[in-house]
Scaffold this motif. Structure first.
Motif, PDB file in Angstrom:
ATOM      1  N   PRO A  59       0.644  -1.122  -0.033  1.00 24.16           N
ATOM      2  CA  PRO A  59       0.147  -0.001   0.010  1.00 24.16           C
ATOM      3  C   PRO A  59       0.862   1.302  -0.057  1.00 24.16           C
ATOM      4  O   PRO A  59       1.906   1.334   0.690  1.00 24.16           O
ATOM      5  CB  PRO A  59      -0.828   0.096   1.196  1.00 24.16           C
ATOM      6  N   ASP A  60       0.468   2.375  -0.597  1.00 25.91           N
ATOM      7  CA  ASP A  60       1.081   3.378  -0.904  1.00 25.91           C
ATOM      8  C   ASP A  60       0.955   4.660   0.285  1.00 25.91           C
ATOM      9  O   ASP A  60       0.381   5.168   0.196  1.00 25.91           O
ATOM     10  CB  ASP A  60       0.885   4.050  -2.087  1.00 25.91           C
ATOM     11  N   PHE A  61       1.453   4.359   1.353  1.00 28.08           N
ATOM     12  CA  PHE A  61       1.406   5.294   2.415  1.00 28.08           C
ATOM     13  C   PHE A  61       2.509   6.399   2.430  1.00 28.08           C
ATOM     14  O   PHE A  61       3.631   6.166   1.833  1.00 28.08           O
ATOM     15  CB  PHE A  61       1.417   4.567   3.874  1.00 28.08           C
ATOM     16  N   LEU A  62       2.211   7.489   3.266  1.00 26.56           N
ATOM     17  CA  LEU A  62       3.273   8.519   3.334  1.00 26.56           C
ATOM     18  C   LEU A  62       4.388   7.884   3.893  1.00 26.56           C
ATOM     19  O   LEU A  62       4.430   6.956   4.919  1.00 26.56           O
ATOM     20  CB  LEU A  62       2.706   9.645   4.397  1.00 26.56           C
ATOM     21  N   ASP A  63       5.565   8.200   3.312  1.00 29.09           N
ATOM     22  CA  ASP A  63       6.877   7.750   3.792  1.00 29.09           C
ATOM     23  C   ASP A  63       7.672   8.953   5.024  1.00 29.09           C
ATOM     24  O   ASP A  63       7.030  10.125   4.878  1.00 29.09           O
ATOM     25  CB  ASP A  63       7.980   7.441   2.938  1.00 29.09           C
ATOM     26  N   ALA A  64       8.476   8.785   5.498  1.00 24.00           N
ATOM     27  CA  ALA A  64       9.211   9.987   6.275  1.00 24.00           C
ATOM     28  C   ALA A  64       9.400  11.133   5.623  1.00 24.00           C
ATOM     29  O   ALA A  64       9.141  12.285   6.041  1.00 24.00           O
ATOM     30  CB  ALA A  64      10.376   9.572   6.884  1.00 24.00           C
ATOM     31  N   SER A  65       9.902  11.057   4.332  1.00 25.68           N
ATOM     32  CA  SER A  65      10.197  12.404   3.518  1.00 25.68           C
ATOM     33  C   SER A  65       8.751  13.000   3.179  1.00 25.68           C
ATOM     34  O   SER A  65       8.819  14.283   3.318  1.00 25.68           O
ATOM     35  CB  SER A  65      11.106  11.785   2.389  1.00 25.68           C
ATOM     36  N   ASP A  66       7.629  12.214   2.944  1.00 24.98           N
ATOM     37  CA  ASP A  66       6.457  12.885   2.649  1.00 24.98           C
ATOM     38  C   ASP A  66       5.953  13.698   3.897  1.00 24.98           C
ATOM     39  O   ASP A  66       5.676  14.888   3.936  1.00 24.98           O
ATOM     40  CB  ASP A  66       5.399  11.926   2.606  1.00 24.98           C
ATOM     41  N   VAL A  67       6.170  12.990   5.202  1.00 24.30           N
ATOM     42  CA  VAL A  67       5.621  13.637   6.263  1.00 24.30           C
ATOM     43  C   VAL A  67       6.583  14.894   6.707  1.00 24.30           C
ATOM     44  O   VAL A  67       6.001  16.111   7.145  1.00 24.30           O
ATOM     45  CB  VAL A  67       5.575  12.764   7.566  1.00 24.30           C
ATOM     46  N   GLU A  68       7.739  14.626   6.359  1.00 25.22           N
ATOM     47  CA  GLU A  68       8.581  16.008   6.867  1.00 25.22           C
ATOM     48  C   GLU A  68       8.382  17.150   5.924  1.00 25.22           C
ATOM     49  O   GLU A  68       8.452  18.261   6.568  1.00 25.22           O
ATOM     50  CB  GLU A  68      10.250  15.465   6.629  1.00 25.22           C
ATOM     51  N   ARG A  69       8.281  16.797   4.659  1.00 33.78           N
ATOM     52  CA  ARG A  69       7.896  17.824   3.627  1.00 33.78           C
ATOM     53  C   ARG A  69       6.507  18.555   4.075  1.00 33.78           C
ATOM     54  O   ARG A  69       6.395  19.701   4.039  1.00 33.78           O
ATOM     55  CB  ARG A  69       7.688  17.250   2.396  1.00 33.78           C
ATOM     56  N   GLN A  87      -1.170  -1.050  12.734  1.00 30.53           N
ATOM     57  CA  GLN A  87      -0.368  -0.169  13.518  1.00 30.53           C
ATOM     58  C   GLN A  87       0.923   0.202  12.962  1.00 30.53           C
ATOM     59  O   GLN A  87       1.369   1.369  12.644  1.00 30.53           O
ATOM     60  CB  GLN A  87       0.086  -0.872  14.876  1.00 30.53           C
ATOM     61  N   ALA A  88       1.425  -0.675  12.180  1.00 30.37           N
ATOM     62  CA  ALA A  88       2.611  -0.299  11.224  1.00 30.37           C
ATOM     63  C   ALA A  88       2.319   0.589   9.826  1.00 30.37           C
ATOM     64  O   ALA A  88       3.009   1.198   9.493  1.00 30.37           O
ATOM     65  CB  ALA A  88       3.125  -1.782  10.593  1.00 30.37           C
ATOM     66  N   SER A  89       0.899   0.324   9.609  1.00 26.32           N
ATOM     67  CA  SER A  89       0.332   1.472   8.506  1.00 26.32           C
ATOM     68  C   SER A  89       0.067   2.811   9.083  1.00 26.32           C
ATOM     69  O   SER A  89       0.311   3.553   8.418  1.00 26.32           O
ATOM     70  CB  SER A  89      -0.865   0.596   8.157  1.00 26.32           C
ATOM     71  N   ASN A 133      -8.164   9.368   4.394  1.00 29.66           N
ATOM     72  CA  ASN A 133      -8.942  10.467   4.989  1.00 29.66           C
ATOM     73  C   ASN A 133      -8.056  11.627   5.807  1.00 29.66           C
ATOM     74  O   ASN A 133      -7.197  10.957   6.557  1.00 29.66           O
ATOM     75  CB  ASN A 133     -10.041   9.820   6.112  1.00 29.66           C
ATOM     76  N   LEU A 134      -8.061  12.725   5.674  1.00 28.54           N
ATOM     77  CA  LEU A 134      -7.028  13.782   6.155  1.00 28.54           C
ATOM     78  C   LEU A 134      -7.528  14.170   7.556  1.00 28.54           C
ATOM     79  O   LEU A 134      -6.918  14.947   8.156  1.00 28.54           O
ATOM     80  CB  LEU A 134      -6.796  15.125   5.330  1.00 28.54           C
ATOM     81  N   ASN A 135      -8.632  13.525   8.056  1.00 26.52           N
ATOM     82  CA  ASN A 135      -9.179  14.207   9.179  1.00 26.52           C
ATOM     83  C   ASN A 135      -8.431  13.973  10.652  1.00 26.52           C
ATOM     84  O   ASN A 135      -8.539  14.731  11.537  1.00 26.52           O
ATOM     85  CB  ASN A 135     -10.436  13.577   9.444  1.00 26.52           C
ATOM     86  N   ASN A 136      -7.675  12.896  10.574  1.00 30.95           N
ATOM     87  CA  ASN A 136      -6.852  12.541  11.654  1.00 30.95           C
ATOM     88  C   ASN A 136      -5.492  12.327  11.299  1.00 30.95           C
ATOM     89  O   ASN A 136      -4.895  11.191  10.918  1.00 30.95           O
ATOM     90  CB  ASN A 136      -7.452  11.404  12.318  1.00 30.95           C
ATOM     91  N   THR A 137      -4.544  13.434  11.534  1.00 28.29           N
ATOM     92  CA  THR A 137      -3.277  13.460  10.889  1.00 28.29           C
ATOM     93  C   THR A 137      -2.139  12.905  12.129  1.00 28.29           C
ATOM     94  O   THR A 137      -1.113  12.719  11.962  1.00 28.29           O
ATOM     95  CB  THR A 137      -2.712  14.820  10.779  1.00 28.29           C
ATOM     96  N   GLN A 138      -2.778  12.316  13.164  1.00 26.75           N
ATOM     97  CA  GLN A 138      -2.219  11.718  14.195  1.00 26.75           C
ATOM     98  C   GLN A 138      -1.701  10.165  13.423  1.00 26.75           C
ATOM     99  O   GLN A 138      -1.041   9.506  13.892  1.00 26.75           O
ATOM    100  CB  GLN A 138      -2.831  11.449  15.321  1.00 26.75           C
ATOM    101  N   TYR A 139      -2.483   9.922  12.765  1.00 30.90           N
ATOM    102  CA  TYR A 139      -2.467   8.520  12.100  1.00 30.90           C
ATOM    103  C   TYR A 139      -1.846   8.823  10.564  1.00 30.90           C
ATOM    104  O   TYR A 139      -2.287   9.764  10.081  1.00 30.90           O
ATOM    105  CB  TYR A 139      -3.627   7.787  11.915  1.00 30.90           C
ATOM    106  N   ASN A 140      -0.920   7.884   9.917  1.00 31.07           N
ATOM    107  CA  ASN A 140      -0.569   7.981   8.944  1.00 31.07           C
ATOM    108  C   ASN A 140      -1.703   7.764   7.866  1.00 31.07           C
ATOM    109  O   ASN A 140      -2.814   6.728   8.358  1.00 31.07           O
ATOM    110  CB  ASN A 140       0.524   7.088   8.701  1.00 31.07           C
ATOM    111  N   MET A 141      -1.412   8.098   6.688  1.00 27.28           N
ATOM    112  CA  MET A 141      -2.462   8.056   5.909  1.00 27.28           C
ATOM    113  C   MET A 141      -1.928   7.328   4.371  1.00 27.28           C
ATOM    114  O   MET A 141      -0.757   7.454   4.127  1.00 27.28           O
ATOM    115  CB  MET A 141      -3.237   9.156   5.520  1.00 27.28           C
ATOM    116  N   LEU A 142      -2.720   7.269   3.358  1.00 28.93           N
ATOM    117  CA  LEU A 142      -2.290   6.837   1.958  1.00 28.93           C
ATOM    118  C   LEU A 142      -2.048   8.055   1.384  1.00 28.93           C
ATOM    119  O   LEU A 142      -2.798   9.188   1.492  1.00 28.93           O
ATOM    120  CB  LEU A 142      -3.252   6.247   1.349  1.00 28.93           C
ATOM    121  N   ASN A 143      -1.129   7.888   0.311  1.00 28.79           N
ATOM    122  CA  ASN A 143      -0.931   9.045  -0.611  1.00 28.79           C
ATOM    123  C   ASN A 143      -2.310   9.642  -1.267  1.00 28.79           C
ATOM    124  O   ASN A 143      -2.480  11.122  -1.507  1.00 28.79           O
ATOM    125  CB  ASN A 143       0.158   8.938  -1.653  1.00 28.79           C
ATOM    126  N   SER A 144      -3.216   8.595  -1.401  1.00 24.17           N
ATOM    127  CA  SER A 144      -4.553   9.007  -2.183  1.00 24.17           C
ATOM    128  C   SER A 144      -5.012   9.830  -1.391  1.00 24.17           C
ATOM    129  O   SER A 144      -6.336  10.382  -1.792  1.00 24.17           O
ATOM    130  CB  SER A 144      -4.943   7.864  -2.480  1.00 24.17           C
TER     131      SER A 144
END
Lengths: 994, 551
Positions: A260-270, A381-383, A877-888
């Motif tokens: 699955p295409d989740f945000l990676d560390a560089s995405d979140v950092e950006r 949890q890993a996701s 879903n962008l509503n809870n940024t405490q959790y990582n999410m898909l790029n989509s």
């Protein structure tokens, strides 16, 4: 040389059975060749034998065979080879001379003379009058099998085998001809070598054939257990020829099928650096590290290996088969693996010219694997864990966060653990007495003991309750006994051939369970091995539980098969059966089965049509049942439940066990099946077509009943009526039949229509609809609806059509009209959104052989259904940024606006689930005998190496990881977020026969 | 060898099938349950037999979809479960409770039906077992006392059914097999009244550990007083005068008193099995982490990171909180505010985990942060608390008896008598701040409510509607509280009994339930909502039942 090796190896086995008869009468030999009638090419590996005796051998690479020490006189020689019609010839053997007999075999796309297991006996395929499919070892799916079901995946129309998880410890999902029950078991009855078992009872390499009784007319002889069909597993046994040792081994590697295409560390950092703010005003937090959480819980390259050694041979009246299998599979997740050891011994002996035969079977199996980690939840949890977080903090402790339902997945791996083991031992013996050729009586007795042991622990630094460790053990054991007494009479007179079977069967199963757990251990060192050491026991925090129950099934059965001049075929069977789980008023039931067949190809009016080789019409009708799963449901019982203080002491409450239903009985399935079998064009094209309708009546359902007068608000009763009807077709075509190149293509199609006809009677009235399936938290809403008059599997919820500029869903009313913001919708605005059960299945299998190379490619697909994509539902879903999410999650919904709404279940996340899979492909190379170097050239009879891939390619529009999701049960089509993802496997293996 | 023996045995069995029938025996062998044939209870089993007449309440009051929160508080003006960052929309179930738009199939109130009838059934069963001699009791006095207690337990269940559903079937015969037929509210009222009246003289007068968690004579009188206090609502008859002798009996007995600390009845040590610190609790569900699990309301109101703040052994789920306008009604010196609600900054010593709770929840729908709205603090939170709390739930406490008596006096014209009792209850709330504020007058109690009824808009201002005009306490109609008769007494009930599962009944009794707007609940002016619908599954299962009017 070879014989000497084998003899040494089996000496121990033979010593147990000293009854090796040595014949001293005059003997001769028989020799000859086996060739293809079309190409005149020699056929290797054909079984050449004298029926009813131990004399037999295999043809060699030149098609030659030699039988020695054959008693002088008139004998019959028979030749059988998969893919060919059999050959049979009479020959006179003269003492000390070699008789010559040559065979020319007719290739057949479907081998009409092959024997198919039909329960308490076998039938030639051409004589079958029921919807029965047999698949033999040479047609099995060639890649390493997860269990017996893998071997026939995509091979049998109407039998759906779904691999919905990559967990090596999981079993596959099986369903036959749709879904016909609401609360009883949906598992088919599995009979292993005549005795009830399951799909894991024996190692896949030990299986000779798998036969499936699809319709009730065929399965009726198994009565109250056969409503979901019957699967016969027949293990490999010595069938003549010299003694052999066979080795099958493979090694394989797995990869995740799709990541699955989740945000990676560089995405979140950006996102954090750029100050990206979601429509709801949330920002992203860069914690300053980079962790690929999904990679952290996965093995880099999980490997699997399997070794199977099978020994078989025979001498005099005794024959033996023994095998040993070891299989070890690492899962793609750490702490996920499965190890199996299976041993099997079969010894047969025949005395008094075959009048008395015995057959002893022993199967022993161990399965071990780690347990204790909730792998599915770990995957979640890993996701969702922030990829800029780290595993350990500066002090080397697990990095934890206070967020809701947010656990360090590596900590889960590191602090939870345990071991699971299952042990299974089956012992069965059969004695058959055949005083005259036409009559035999047979007694089978046996026992099976199965035990599961599990021990789990969590250490002090576990994430759930830090500072409190705990451990537990549990055992489950089953002990079953079987006794089966059967008599068969077969005779031929004036063009009539009849076979009469009668029998009695007793089966019981005693189940016991025990579990105990404790907490607050002074040390983590014990794991689960010293439960009394925990301080939780005196504090009342330890738990214990046990249970014991017995079920008994008794059946009387009879069957008559009649064949008139090979033109008219008929079968009538009846089983009178009782089950202890049924209510006192309904302990015994009658399960009839009736089949008629008409071989049109034997009729004079079709004699002019030479291209028709075989044409048969058949019709079957039968009744089968399925018992409620739990015992005691019909009885008035009491048990202790709940505590209450009485006079300063806690006492246990005494409550009724359940609503007793003395009227409780089996679900009764009545099925009518019309079928057509044909072989045309020189047996090149063969196929069959089946049309069926199965009605499940007296269907078990937990009805809402009023309290009082009832003790509990629901009661298991027989009321409902469900109908499944469908069409199945299969075709096999020999595309190329030449000496060097053979190509057989086969395909099958199945479709099934399901309808819940009723769910009420005079006594019980159920609501018009009920709502199975649930999203789980935090959405907390049902996903499906089942209504009387409709099918199982309808998704039911809000229909989304658009999004407001502010990011709120726009949904419609239940008619798809009147668009409104989500917040204005109420329950009445929900509608049927799709269905999770495929409309039809297709499979296309190819088997090619060119010189020494063989290639098998199996493709398979399901069409016309929807899948609820929980991955997108929860993580897009962008509503809870405490959790990582898909790029989509950053894609505009409907191309218009970013979503600014809490998680809700709308059909935006429901996708068409159509898929077409290249399920597996195998490329093999068989060495020419004698071409191997040195010692091997004489010792090895045959050698083959292969490369195989499973789950190779999926063509689908589905955006989730794998569209092969669960399609059974009352809420099919859910691609859960907490789901061990499926994998792709590559294998290299070899088969050697000495 | 064993196998051969088995084979031989089975073979013998096989041969004898037709001769003896021994191999066609399908009787179930029952190992781990008690079957009717070996069920022979004696007087020693009495406790075990009676327990099921009480144990079902454990699942109802403070459990998931509990009556206290979802059934009785969330339809009211004190507590709300708003949507949160981690969910809590749950298909709209809490929104529907708040806005009185429940559908007939909801377990929010259906749970009350199911549990109450399971108590009725259990009581009927044990009464039948005792009366028929299945469970013989030799001692006549014990028998009478036991039967009376069971009848009182059943009457309480019927009181709950009367209060929530009104028109329910009355079943007293365990052996009856017919589907029960529906009774009118008046019939159910009469049944509860006569059953309690019949039971009361024979109930024990013991208090403390002997009758802990059970109905003694005083508890039965308190329930009967409740029935009379609500008689006008239930059957249209004023029975306030009948409340007075019953409450006087309880007060006069001297067996109970108000605890000096407001939170003592809601502490782990309240019950006699846990320390017996409360002399106020009359009847409680004796929750216990080990013996009587099922209380998880604390998980529903506390927020996830409070786990670390309070050193709990479970992570709370983070839902319910106080409706902001209710918090505004408290006197600043009323210590019940801080005793009932968790307010302001609550962090771990290192400051890493926790929240600063604010009295603002923008709206019931939407992504509300965990720190929005005050969580319930009334029930003790203790170190090591798991998902199942050991804090007992007081079904009846002495303060309620005093307040019932006060209300009856107030409604029968004795304002001064009422004020004296209310003052008595208020005293501990102001003991440490301004004791003079404890005193109230009859005239004050007759006055209106200080609750600012109206739509709570996202900006924290109470208005006529979302984006409407602000309202004041005197606006009237659906807005403001000044026009509520005995509104101040209604406020007193809220302050004293917040989140004890009585608010729905109070609002109905004071005519507020259908006539006011609060938080995100709009005025309905629809009397049928004062009753819950009979659960659809109960009607599906019993065609004799008619749905309540309006549903």
């Amino acid at each position: 040389m070879r014989t000497w090796i084998v003899r040494s190896a089996v000496a121990a086995v033979l010593m147990l059975f000293s009854a090796v008869a040595v014949s001293a009468q005059a003997t001769g030999s028989v020799t000859g060749t086996v060739v293809d009638v079309d190409t005149q090419q020699p056929l290797a590996g054909a079984q050449v034998f004298v029926p009813g005796t131990q004399f037999g051998t295999l043809s060699n690479a030149e098609g030659r065979f030699l039988l020695i020490n054959v008693p002088a006189g008139e004998i019959t020689i028979r030749v059988e080879l998969i893919g060919y019609g059999s050959g049979q010839m009479a020959v006179t053997v003269t003492a000390a001379q070699a008789a010559v007999v040559d065979f020319q075999l007719q290739p057949q796309a479907v081998a009409l003379e092959e024997l198919v297991v039909t329960g308490y006996g076998t039938q030639r395929r051409e004589d079958l009058t029921g919807a029965v499919v047999g698949v033999s070892a040479s047609e099995f799916v060639q890649v390493p099998a997860l269990d017996a079901a893998s071997l026939v995946k995509g091979k049998i129309a109407g039998l759906v085998v779904n691999t919905t998880t990559g967990n090596p410890a999981a079993t596959q999902e099986i369903s036959l001809r749709g879904f016909g029950t609401l609360s009883a078991s949906t598992a088919p009855l599995v009979i292993v070598d005549g005795v009830p078992g399951n799909l894991e009872t024996v190692a896949p390499q030990d299986i000779e054939s798998i036969d499936v009784l699809k319709d009730a007319s065929a399965a009726a002889v198994y009565g109250s257990r056969a409503a979901n069909g019957v699967i016969f597993i027949t293990t490999k046994k010595y069938e003549g020829g010299g003694a052999t040792i066979r080795y099958d081994g493979y090694a394989s590697v797995q990869t995740l099928y799709k990541m699955p295409d989740f945000l990676d560390a560089s995405d979140v950092e950006r996102l954090a650096r750029e100050g990206f703010t979601t429509p709801a005003g949330n920002t992203f937090e860069d914690l300053g590290y980079a962790t690929d959480w999904q990679a952290e819980i996965m093995r880099d390259l999980p490997v699997a290996q399997s070794h199977n050694i099978t020994l078989m041979g025979g001498e005099g009246g005794t024959n033996y088969t023994a095998s040993f299998s070891y299989e070890s599979t690492q899962g793609i997740f750490k702490k996920s693996e499965n190890n199996e050891v299976t041993g099997r011994v079969n010894i047969g002996h025949s005395m008094y010219d075959g009048k008395l035969t015995t057959d002893l079977n022993l199967v022993s199996r161990w399965e071990t694997r780690p347990t204790g980690v909730n792998l599915n939840y770990m995957w979640r949890q890993a996701s969702i864990r922030n990829p800029t977080d780290r595993i350990y903090d500066d002090d080397g402790n697990w990095q934890t966060r206070g967020t809701y339902f947010y656990t360090n997945p590596v900590q889960m791996l590191g602090t939870y653990g345990g071991d699971y083991e299952s042990r299974d031992l089956r012992l069965h013996g059969t004695v058959t007495f055949r005083p005259i050729e036409s009559f035999a009586v047979s007694l089978l007795t046996g026992t099976e003991r199965g035990q599961n042991l599990s021990g789990t622990y969590r250490t002090l630094d576990n994430p759930d309750v830090p500072g409190i460790n705990s451990a537990g053990q549990s055992t489950r054991s089953d002990e079953s006994k079987i006794l089966e007494l059967t008599g068969t009479y077969a005779d031929v007179f004036g063009g009539h051939q009849i076979t009469l079977l009668g029998g009695y069967e007793y089966y019981d199963r005693l189940s016991e369970s025990f579990d105990a757990d404790n907490e607050r251990f002074p040390t983590d060192l014990f794991g689960y091995s010293r439960l009394e050491a925990g301080a939780g026991l005196p504090e009342g925090l330890a738990d214990m539980g046990s249970g014991k129950s017995l079920i008994t099934t008794i059946g009387f059965f009879g069957r008559l098969n009649w064949d008139w001049n090979n033109r008219f075929l008929a079968m009538a069977s009846m089983r009178y059966e009782g089950d202890s789980r049924f209510g006192a008023n309904y302990q015994w039931g009658v399960f009839p089965g009736l089949q008629l067949g008409w071989r049109l190809s034997e009729e004079s009016f079709l004699q002019g049509y030479d291209f028709i080789n075989d044409l048969k019409l058949r019709v079957g009708w039968g009744v089968t049942g399925i018992a409620p799963s739990s015992p005691y449901q019909s009885l008035t019982t009491y048990q202790y439940s709940g505590n209450y203080p009485v006079g300063g002491q806690w006492v246990q409450g005494l409550v009724p066990g359940q609503n007793p239903n003395p009227e409780l009985k089996w679900e009764r399935k009545t099925e009518t099946n019309f079928g057509l079998d044909f072989s045309v064009m020189d047996y090149r094209l063969a196929g069959s077509l089946d049309i069926y309708r199965r009605d499940t009546r007296d269907m078990l359902y937990n009805y809402d009943v009023p309290v009082p007068p009832f003790l509990y608000g629901s009661m298991l009763a027989n009321v409902g009526h469900m109908r499944n009807s469908g069409v199945e077709a299969s075709l096999t075509y020999d595309v190329v039949r030449s000496a060097d190149f053979r190509w057989r293509a086969s395909g099958n199609f199945s479709t099934n229509n399901n309808e819940l006809v009723s769910l009420s009677n005079d006594v019980y009235e159920a609501a018009e609809c009920f709502y199975p399936g649930h999203t789980g938290e935090p959405i907390q809403i049902t996903t499906h609806r089942v209504c009387i008059g409709g099918p199982i599997g309808n998704f039911y919820g809000f229909h989304s059509v658009d999004i407001t500029p502010e990011g709120e869903w726009i949904i419609t009313d239940s008619l798809g009209a009147n668009p409104m913001p989500y917040g204005e919708g109420n329950n009445d605005d929900r509608m049927v959104l799709g269905n999770g059960v495929p409309d039809f299945y297709l499979a296309f299998n190819n088997s090619l052989q060119w010189r020494n190379f063989d290639l098998n490619v199996n493709m398979r697909g399901a069409f016309g259904h929807q899948i609820l994509n929980y991955g997108r539902l929860y993580y897009e879903n962008l509503n809870n940024t405490q959790y990582n999410m898909l790029n989509s999650a950053f894609d505009k919904v409907y191309g218009k606006a970013l979503l600014d709404y809490p998680l809700v279940y709308v059909d935006y996340y429901l996708e068409d689930g159509d898929y077409w899979k290249v399920d597996n492909a195998t490329l093999g190379y068989t060495f020419d005998a004698g071409s191997l170097p040195g010692f091997m050239s004489t010792a090895v009879q045959s050698a083959r190496i292969y490369l195989a891939g499973r789950n190779l390619l999926t063509l689908t529009g589905y955006k989730g990881l794998d569209p092969e999701v669960t399609t059974t049960g009352l809420s099919p089509g859910q691609d859960q977020r907490d789901q061990y993802p499926t994998t792709r496997t590559f294998t290299v293996g070899m088969n050697l026969v000495f | 060898m064993k196998t051969y023996k088995l084979s031989a045995a089975l073979l013998a069995c096989g041969i004898s099938i037709f001769a003896t029938g021994a191999c066609t025996d399908l009787d179930e062998v029952v190992y781990d349950q008690i079957t009717e044939s070996n069920f022979n209870p004696t007087e020693d089993d009495l406790g075990s037999l009676m327990a099921p007449a009480y144990t079902p309440w454990g699942g109802l009051f403070m459990g998931w979809y509990g009556m206290v929160d979802v059934g009785e508080e969330e339809p009211g003006d004190v507590l709300v479960s708003p949507e949160r960052v981690n969910g809590w929309y749950d298909g709209g179930v809490y929104v529907r409770q708040h806005q009185h738009t429940w559908d007939n199939n909801s377990w929010t109130f259906g749970h009350i039906w199911d549990v109450a009838f399971s108590v009725v059934n259990a009581a009927n069963r044990v009464i039948y077992q005792i009366e028929s001699g299945v469970a013989p009791i030799e001692n006549e006095a014990t028998k009478t006392r036991t039967l009376s207690e069971l009848r009182a337990a059943r009457a309480y269940a019927y009181w709950l059914l009367l209060d929530n559903f009104r028109n329910v079937p009355i079943v007293t015969d365990f052996t009856a097999e017919d589907l029960p037929s529906q009774s009118t509210g008046q019939e159910v009222f009469n049944f509860v009244e006569t059953e309690l009246q019949a039971a009361i003289p024979n109930l024990p007068t013991e208090v403390g550990v002997a009758m802990y968690g059970r109905i003694n004579q005083y508890v039965a009188k308190a329930i009967l007083a409740r029935l009379y206090l609500n008689a006008e609502v239930y059957v249209g008859t004023r029975r306030y005068n009948d409340v007075l002798p019953l409450t006087q009996d309880i007060i006069g007995s001297g067996k109970y008193s108000l605890d000096s600390e407001y939170r003592t009845p809601f502490s782990v040590a309240a019950g006699p099995l846990d320390g017996g610190e409360s002399n106020e609790v009359m009847w409680a569900v004796p929750y216990d982490e080990i013996y009587n699990r099922g209380s998880n309301f604390h998980m529903k109101t506390l927020k996830p990171e409070l786990r670390w703040v309070f050193n709990m052994n479970a992570q709370p789920w983070g839902g319910s909180a106080a409706q902001p306008p209710f918090i505004w009604t408290y006197d600043e010196d009323d210590t019940r505010l801080g005793d009932s609600w968790l307010i302001g900054p609550q962090f771990t010593p290192d400051g890493q985990f926790g929240y600063d709770f604010v009295n603002h929840i923008p709206k019931i729908r939407g992504k509300n942060e965990f720190n929005m709205g005050y969580p319930v603090w009334k029930y003790e939170i203790y170190e090591g608390e798991t998902g199942s709390s050991s804090v007992d739930y007081p079904i009846v406490r002495y303060a309620e008896v005093l307040m019932m008596r006060a209300e009856a006096l107030l409604r029968t014209g004795d304002g001064a008598g009422a004020a004296a009792l209310v003052t008595q209850v208020r005293q501990r709330a102001f003991a440490d701040t301004d004791p003079s504020k404890a005193t109230v007058t009859g005239a004050e109690l007759m006055g209106g409510s200080s609750y600012l009824y109206g739509w709570y808009d996202e900006d924290g201002v109470v208005k006529t509607a979302a984006g409407g005009t602000p309202v004041t306490n005197e606006t009237g109609g659906a807005y403001g509280g000044a026009d509520i008769q005995y509104g101040r007494f209604l406020d007193e009930l809220a302050w004293e009994f917040a989140v004890e599962g009585h608010r729905r009944g109070q609002l109905i009794r004071f005519g507020v339930y259908t006539t006011k707007t609060w938080y995100n609940h709009e005025v309905t002016n629809d009397d049928h909502l004062k009753l819950y619908p009979i659960p659809q599954w109960a009607i599906d299962a019993n065609q004799n039942l008619q749905q309540n009017p309006g549903y």
